[in-house]
Design an enzyme around this catalytic site. Structure first.
Site, PDB file in Angstrom:
ATOM      1  N   VAL A  21       0.890  -1.230  -0.137  1.00  0.00           N
ATOM      2  CA  VAL A  21       0.062   0.407  -0.024  1.00  0.00           C
ATOM      3  C   VAL A  21       0.926   1.437  -0.108  1.00  0.00           C
ATOM      4  O   VAL A  21       2.225   1.039   0.228  1.00  0.00           O
ATOM      5  CB  VAL A  21      -0.903   0.067   1.837  1.00  0.00           C
ATOM      6  CG1 VAL A  21      -2.093  -1.312   0.612  1.00  0.00           C
ATOM      7  CG2 VAL A  21       0.243  -0.483   2.471  1.00  0.00           C
ATOM      8  N   CYS A  22       0.604   2.534  -0.391  1.00  0.00           N
ATOM      9  CA  CYS A  22       0.895   3.889  -0.001  1.00  0.00           C
ATOM     10  C   CYS A  22       1.878   3.339   1.291  1.00  0.00           C
ATOM     11  O   CYS A  22       1.799   3.133   2.163  1.00  0.00           O
ATOM     12  CB  CYS A  22      -0.447   4.555   0.338  1.00  0.00           C
ATOM     13  SG  CYS A  22      -0.760   5.012  -1.669  1.00  0.00           S
ATOM     14  N   PRO A  23       2.689   4.762   0.675  1.00  0.00           N
ATOM     15  CA  PRO A  23       3.680   5.328  -0.436  1.00  0.00           C
ATOM     16  C   PRO A  23       5.157   3.837  -0.633  1.00  0.00           C
ATOM     17  O   PRO A  23       5.064   4.572  -1.921  1.00  0.00           O
ATOM     18  CB  PRO A  23       4.268   6.090   0.171  1.00  0.00           C
ATOM     19  CG  PRO A  23       4.915   5.564   2.071  1.00  0.00           C
ATOM     20  CD  PRO A  23       4.025   4.294   2.147  1.00  0.00           C
TER      21      PRO A  23
ATOM     22  N   GLY B 142       0.770   4.229   5.707  1.00  0.00           N
ATOM     23  CA  GLY B 142      -0.107   4.090   4.228  1.00  0.00           C
ATOM     24  C   GLY B 142      -1.395   4.818   3.990  1.00  0.00           C
ATOM     25  O   GLY B 142      -1.608   4.650   2.967  1.00  0.00           O
TER      26      GLY B 142
END
Lengths: 83, 496
Positions: A21-23, B142
């Site tokens: 997932v991000c980042p 995240g």
């Protein structure tokens, strides 16, 4: 399953960040592109939609180009050519 | 002949695959319609049972709008700062500024008319410190508190772990006493005692209790209108003080700074490459505008989000006037759900978009059901209560937010059940922990302590934002180091 980076052919590389997932996808993509030479192709595989929005703008801002952008069963497969 | 048969067979396989994909897409769209039906059924069914439930349904439908906007625009406060520092992409920061401006513009007349549900929070350096904790956490996790909800709606189980970690951390942190009391300055303890709280609140036992009653409550809670000597419910105060001074000027300066540092160079280079004129004020203005509209989905989501947030406040206030109460605790009591009300008879009922407190509440409620006493602290026992999550108005909003995001993700074929790995689960737990601490120190998250406050002229909003930016910078520094290390190992075999 962790991040995978491999050489698939001369001037062709694959970065697989599926599951991240991000980042992570965007940072790994940025760092991988930095290491490649001009004209090299990076095949990027990821499945986090929100990373895609950021990666698209990053690629455009840096002057790199998309050779192909595919989406298969919730998975994004993008080919990016380094300027 | 053989070749022709082979190519026909390949075409058949491709067609079958396409039909299967089409069927999958249709199935997902049916699920999306099913979700709309489910939420409609809850709203209509509960309303028929008792008209008071419309108050909860309003939270529900606005929550759904928030979820739809967040998923459509991939709207994440975390990426606003993180992507700016990590990959020099300002799309999300621009989206958030647009949403904040729109929220502010629509809120101003509501505030001027005295119909706003918003209350300013105490202003001091604690907002910056809280923002730093939250900023570090959202980069590691995240996603921020709100994006973790919408990503859960996309089927992302890492985001669900973030929510669990964030919720549990808050619920435990709000109640931690004993050894933690040793870290409380005497002046806080003394000041907390002087507040004369009810006997059921053991104010001298609990770090957060003494932080709140002994320090935070002593700080001024002011808006920009009040700083300039105006009142909030006046045209000059709402438009000049809160909107112009509190939002438009700082937001404009922030975007100009982002343009100068992160966008201008690339834009001018593109013009030069295309052989076009790359100097003059018209070029600069065109460059500034190109940054604003660079990602239309994000900009559109920001626009709708901003308007919806302000309308939400107006509708909640209207219902409070209609039913004759100022807090949903009264409503819950009237419909026979009196468990978990605070000692004042209140529950958490912000009257606008909020994320973190309702998350802490459902854990608080679960802990209480397991026999852990947690109504002796200020957070649960004196202010927010721990009502049953099934009847908690703000929980209806968060639940529907996840549902709204799922609906859009299903329609756009972006729903994918994503199992966490040990590594991603670890980041989710750590990030959620830091966000939980930050949220309780700052009395809110990226939405409650930053977005809503800035849009309503609360002077503490930008301070929390400043801290979040600082925390995001530290988080990015850490991840740059981490990813560099991981990638170097993989690249060794490729001779890079």
């Amino acid at each position: 399953m962790g991040m995978k980076f491999e050489k698939t052919d001369d001037g062709h590389y694959r970065l697989d960040v599926n599951g991240y997932v991000c980042p992570h996808p965007q940072i790994y993509t940025k760092k991988a592109l930095e290491k490649l030479s001009s004209g090299d192709i990076l095949e990027l595989i990821f499945d986090n939609p929100s990373s895609g929005e950021s990666i698209e703008q990053m690629v455009e801002n840096d002057g790199n180009e998309f050779v192909e952008q595919k989406k298969e069963s919730g998975q994004f497969i993008w080919q990016i050519q380094k300027a | 002949m053989q070749q022709q048969v082979a190519s026909e067979a390949t075409a058949d396989v491709a067609l079958a695959k396409m039909t299967l994909e089409e069927q999958e897409k249709r199935k997902k769209q049916l699920w999306a319609l099913g979700l709309v039906g489910f939420f409609s059924f809850i709203s209509i069914g509960t309303y028929i049972y008792n008209e008071y439930y419309i108050y909860l349904s309003v939270y529900l439908w606005f929550g759904m709008i928030y979820g739809m906007c967040l998923q459509y625009g991939k709207f994440c406060f975390s990426s606003a700062f993180r992507d700016l520092f990590a990959i020099r992409v300002p799309r999300m920061l621009v989206g958030i500024v647009i949403a904040t401006l729109l929220f502010g513009v629509v809120s101003a007349p509501i505030t001027a008319a005295g119909l706003s549900t918003f209350h300013a929070a105490p202003v001091s350096s604690h907002a910056v410190i809280a923002g730093i904790f939250f900023g570090v956490g959202m980069v590691i996790a995240g996603g921020c508190a709100s994006s973790s909800l919408y990503k859960t709606g996309e089927g992302n189980m890492n985001a669900l772990i973030v929510i669990l970690s964030l919720s549990l951390t808050q619920a435990l942190f709000a109640d931690v006493g004993g050894w933690a009391n040793n870290f409380v300055p005497d002046s806080w303890t003394q000041s907390a005692l002087e507040k004369g709280l009810p006997a059921s609140i053991t104010v001298t036992d609990g770090w957060v209790d003494q932080y709140l009653a002994g320090y935070v409550w002593n700080q001024p809670a002011v808006t920009y209108a009040e700083i300039l000597g105006m009142t909030n419910d006046s045209v000059s105060g709402a438009f000049m003080g809160n909107l112009l001074v509190g939002i438009i000027i700082p937001a404009g300066l922030l975007l100009a700074l982002v343009y100068a540092i992160y966008w201008r160079k690339g834009y001018l280079n593109k013009l030069k490459k295309a052989g076009k004129d790359a100097s003059g004020i018209r070029v600069e203005l065109a460059g500034y505008w190109s940054m604003i509209i660079a990602n239309k989905r994000t900009a559109i989501a920001g626009l709708i989000l901003g308007i919806a947030c302000a309308l939400h406040m107006l509708v909640m206030q209207g219902l409070r006037v209609k039913f004759g109460f100022k807090n949903a605790g009264v409503l819950l009591d009237r419909i026979g759900w009196d468990f978990g009300l605070s000692v004042q008879g209140t529950v958490f009922d912000p009257g606008y978009w909020y994320v973190t407190t309702q998350e802490a509440q459902w854990v608080g409620w679960s802990l209480q059901k397991m026999g852990i006493e947690n109504m002796d602290n200020i957070y649960f026992g004196f202010v927010n209560g721990i009502p049953n999550p099934a009847i908690n108005p703000a929980d209806w909003m968060s639940f529907a937010l996840i549902g709204g995001a799922a609906i859009i993700a299903l329609f756009h074929d972006e729903f994918k059940f994503k199992k966490p790995t040990w590594e991603t689960a670890m980041w989710s737990v750590i990030g959620g922990f830091f966000m939980g601490i930050g949220a309780r120190l700052g009395l809110g998250c990226n939405v409650g302590a930053f977005f809503v406050r800035v849009a309503n002229g609360d002077a503490s909003g930008w301070l929390f934002g400043l801290g979040m930016a600082g925390g995001a910078y530290l988080g990015v520094k850490f991840f740059n180091w981490w990813t560099e290390r991981q990638l170097a190992k993989e690249m060794e075999s490729c001779g890079l």
